[in-house]
Design a protein around this motif. Structure first.
Motif, PDB file in Angstrom:
ATOM      1  N   TYR A 177      -3.874 -12.577   2.136  1.00  0.00           N
ATOM      2  CA  TYR A 177      -2.465 -12.256   1.833  1.00  0.00           C
ATOM      3  C   TYR A 177      -1.541 -12.878   2.865  1.00  0.00           C
ATOM      4  N   ASP A 178      -0.350 -13.277   2.409  1.00  0.00           N
ATOM      5  CA  ASP A 178       0.673 -13.775   3.340  1.00  0.00           C
ATOM      6  C   ASP A 178       1.370 -12.600   4.017  1.00  0.00           C
ATOM      7  N   ILE A 179       1.574 -11.534   3.225  1.00  0.00           N
ATOM      8  CA  ILE A 179       2.297 -10.359   3.732  1.00  0.00           C
ATOM      9  C   ILE A 179       1.542  -9.092   3.339  1.00  0.00           C
ATOM     10  N   GLU A 180       1.442  -8.157   4.291  1.00  0.00           N
ATOM     11  CA  GLU A 180       0.891  -6.833   3.981  1.00  0.00           C
ATOM     12  C   GLU A 180       1.976  -5.806   4.291  1.00  0.00           C
ATOM     13  N   PHE A 181       2.184  -4.911   3.340  1.00  0.00           N
ATOM     14  CA  PHE A 181       3.391  -4.108   3.302  1.00  0.00           C
ATOM     15  C   PHE A 181       3.027  -2.626   3.175  1.00  0.00           C
ATOM     16  N   ALA A 182       3.351  -1.818   4.193  1.00  0.00           N
ATOM     17  CA  ALA A 182       3.163  -0.364   4.111  1.00  0.00           C
ATOM     18  C   ALA A 182       4.435   0.215   3.494  1.00  0.00           C
ATOM     19  N   ALA A 183       4.340   0.719   2.270  1.00  0.00           N
ATOM     20  CA  ALA A 183       5.545   1.182   1.562  1.00  0.00           C
ATOM     21  C   ALA A 183       6.033   2.544   2.059  1.00  0.00           C
ATOM     22  N   ILE A 184       5.182   3.234   2.851  1.00  0.00           N
ATOM     23  CA  ILE A 184       5.602   4.483   3.503  1.00  0.00           C
ATOM     24  C   ILE A 184       5.015   4.505   4.913  1.00  0.00           C
ATOM     25  N   HIS A 185       5.606   5.316   5.788  1.00  0.00           N
ATOM     26  CA  HIS A 185       5.151   5.326   7.185  1.00  0.00           C
ATOM     27  C   HIS A 185       3.700   5.774   7.319  1.00  0.00           C
ATOM     28  N   GLY A 186       3.228   6.597   6.372  1.00  0.00           N
ATOM     29  CA  GLY A 186       1.860   7.103   6.429  1.00  0.00           C
ATOM     30  C   GLY A 186       0.788   6.032   6.266  1.00  0.00           C
ATOM     31  N   MET A 187       1.173   4.830   5.855  1.00  0.00           N
ATOM     32  CA  MET A 187       0.208   3.729   5.694  1.00  0.00           C
ATOM     33  C   MET A 187       0.202   2.797   6.913  1.00  0.00           C
ATOM     34  N   ARG A 188       0.836   3.246   7.985  1.00  0.00           N
ATOM     35  CA  ARG A 188       0.940   2.409   9.193  1.00  0.00           C
ATOM     36  C   ARG A 188      -0.420   1.897   9.671  1.00  0.00           C
ATOM     37  N   LYS A 200       3.149  -8.399   8.749  1.00  0.00           N
ATOM     38  CA  LYS A 200       3.058  -6.982   8.405  1.00  0.00           C
ATOM     39  C   LYS A 200       4.464  -6.344   8.374  1.00  0.00           C
ATOM     40  N   ILE A 201       4.730  -5.588   7.291  1.00  0.00           N
ATOM     41  CA  ILE A 201       6.024  -4.906   7.143  1.00  0.00           C
ATOM     42  C   ILE A 201       5.778  -3.422   6.873  1.00  0.00           C
ATOM     43  N   VAL A 202       6.691  -2.580   7.349  1.00  0.00           N
ATOM     44  CA  VAL A 202       6.622  -1.157   7.006  1.00  0.00           C
ATOM     45  C   VAL A 202       8.004  -0.710   6.529  1.00  0.00           C
ATOM     46  N   TRP A 203       7.992   0.268   5.634  1.00  0.00           N
ATOM     47  CA  TRP A 203       9.227   0.820   5.081  1.00  0.00           C
ATOM     48  C   TRP A 203       9.252   2.299   5.457  1.00  0.00           C
ATOM     49  N   ILE A 204      10.157   2.694   6.361  1.00  0.00           N
ATOM     50  CA  ILE A 204      10.190   4.080   6.840  1.00  0.00           C
ATOM     51  C   ILE A 204      11.287   4.857   6.119  1.00  0.00           C
ATOM     52  N   HIS A 205      10.859   5.912   5.415  1.00  0.00           N
ATOM     53  CA  HIS A 205      11.789   6.708   4.601  1.00  0.00           C
ATOM     54  C   HIS A 205      12.102   8.062   5.234  1.00  0.00           C
ATOM     55  N   ASN A 206      11.451   8.388   6.360  1.00  0.00           N
ATOM     56  CA  ASN A 206      11.649   9.713   6.962  1.00  0.00           C
ATOM     57  C   ASN A 206      12.157   9.644   8.379  1.00  0.00           C
ATOM     58  N   ARG A 249       0.818  -1.218   0.000  1.00  0.00           N
ATOM     59  CA  ARG A 249       0.000   0.000   0.000  1.00  0.00           C
ATOM     60  C   ARG A 249       0.849   1.265   0.000  1.00  0.00           C
ATOM     61  N   ILE A 250       0.445   2.224  -0.837  1.00  0.00           N
ATOM     62  CA  ILE A 250       1.088   3.550  -0.894  1.00  0.00           C
ATOM     63  C   ILE A 250       0.025   4.524  -1.391  1.00  0.00           C
ATOM     64  N   GLY A 251       0.203   5.817  -1.114  1.00  0.00           N
ATOM     65  CA  GLY A 251      -0.820   6.803  -1.488  1.00  0.00           C
ATOM     66  C   GLY A 251      -1.030   6.916  -2.985  1.00  0.00           C
TER      67      GLY A 251
END
Length: 383
Positions: A105-116, A129-135, A10-12
């Motif tokens: 889904y096996d994995i749900e992935f927040a591609a930016i912190h705003g999708m936490r 669940k995974i998150v990718w923090i860029h800030n 997920r991403i905006g």
């Protein structure tokens, strides 16, 4: 043969930001025989849409461009989007039963912190669940320590710089939380920058006799373009001839353009707007300047290093890592005064930048595309 892992990302939107670019670069380098990916966008828009590989299934909540203004005729559309997306966030079952057709889904992935909250609020309890923090969240409004601690609800927290990693490690309460944090440098394609840099410059002419400072980024207050223009004006008033070129677009564009006119620097400062290929401009400019107030890991420095530019950067998260603690470029105090001192040095003592150019000549990036992709896929595979 093992079944493909089903992943929801997920991403905006896929507009022109660093996190969006990094996500698409990552997707382009994934082996398609291992994963089945649904990419869910809040808004089906952005320049990177066309680059998403065709085996990835794109789903979206709304279509159309981002509405960043409050023009009367656009308000109903904007409000409808906000209400619709807000409802799905509050009642995620509607989204998962409807748009996502009850898929597991096996994995749900927040591609930016705003999708936490969207990912942590998923009705699928069995998915990882995974998150990718860029800030650098310590610099982002509203992110108190308690807010940042909510990220420990994820199974894995991917961070892109040492500073963000340290921030989370300091907030972790036990080893289990610490083990969730993993630092991964952004997957970036150096070959792409170098090839694109060979294309011609359009709509701008560089003057070989006047030094040009280029800055590239989304036009947000975070990027400090207001500080850059004020310093530009100050240096011109002191008799230092130079030009400033800002490449990028964003919701603050009109404000910065207005400031440029108020400072009477329309002749020497140019706002080029958005271009999908900033690299020829990079290549022709004399100096690259990063005037940001804060960053996560400034991808743009990676591009400037690849193109062997003379670099000036404010002291933000990632700057020391990227510039080898100041070996590859000048790191300045994160203030208007710092930017002034850095640009003044470039104009009055350009020879002091020769040591950086020497270092850059044979410099090999410690992080590359293959390593980053490999590290992320190994996380996906182990979850």
């Amino acid at each position: 043969m093992t079944a493909k892992k089903k992943i929801l990302i997920r991403i905006g939107s896929l507009r022109h930001g660093g996190a969006e670019k990094v996500l698409v670069t990552f997707l382009k380098n994934l082996p398609k025989d291992k994963y089945e990916i649904d990419l869910l966008l809040n808004l089906y828009s952005g320049k990177y849409l066309s680059e998403v590989p065709d085996w990835i299934n794109i789903i979206f909540l709304n279509k159309g461009e981002m509405i960043t203004t409050n023009r009367p005729h656009e308000i109903p559309k904007k409000a409808a989007r906000v209400i619709y997306q807000g409802t799905l966030k509050k009642f995620p079952n509607l989204l998962y039963k409807g748009k996502l057709k009850n898929k597991k889904y096996d994995i749900e992935f927040a591609a930016i912190h705003g999708m936490r909250d969207e990912i942590l609020g998923s009705p699928l309890k069995s998915s990882k669940k995974i998150v990718w923090i860029h800030n650098d969240l310590s610099q982002v409004k509203g992110y108190t320590d308690d807010e940042i601690r909510k990220f420990f609800g994820f199974d894995k927290i991917m961070v892109i710089s040492e500073k963000i990693e340290q921030l989370l490690l300091n907030l972790a309460k036990n080893d289990n939380e610490k083990q969730k944090i993993v630092r991964i440098y952004n997957p970036l394609d150096t070959e792409e920058f170098l090839t694109k840099a060979e294309k011609p410059v359009i709509n701008y002419s560089f003057d070989g006799n006047i030094p040009t400072f280029i800055s590239v980024g989304t036009v947000f207050p975070q990027k400090g373009f207001d500080r850059l223009l004020k310093v530009h004006k100050r240096l011109l008033d002191e008799g230092f001839k130079h030009k400033v070129l800002i490449v990028g677009d964003g919701y603050d564009f009109e404000n910065i353009k207005k400031l440029k006119t108020e400072l009477c620097v329309d002749e020497t400062a140019t706002m080029l707007g958005f271009t999908d290929n900033p690299y020829p401009y990079f290549k022709s400019a004399d100096f690259y300047i990063l005037s940001s107030r804060y960053e996560g890991f400034p991808t743009v420095l990676f591009e400037a290093i690849t193109l062997k530019k003379r670099i000036i950067s404010t002291e933000v998260s990632g700057a020391h890592e990227m510039l080898n603690n100041g070996e590859l470029g000048l790191i300045i105090e994160n203030s208007e005064e710092g930017i002034y001192q850095g640009m003044k040095q470039a104009l009055s003592q350009p020879e002091t930048f020769e040591k950086y150019s020497e270092k850059l000549k044979d410099y090999e990036m410690p992080f590359n595309l293959q390593n980053s992709v490999k590290k992320i896929t190994s996380i996906l595979d182990k979850l």
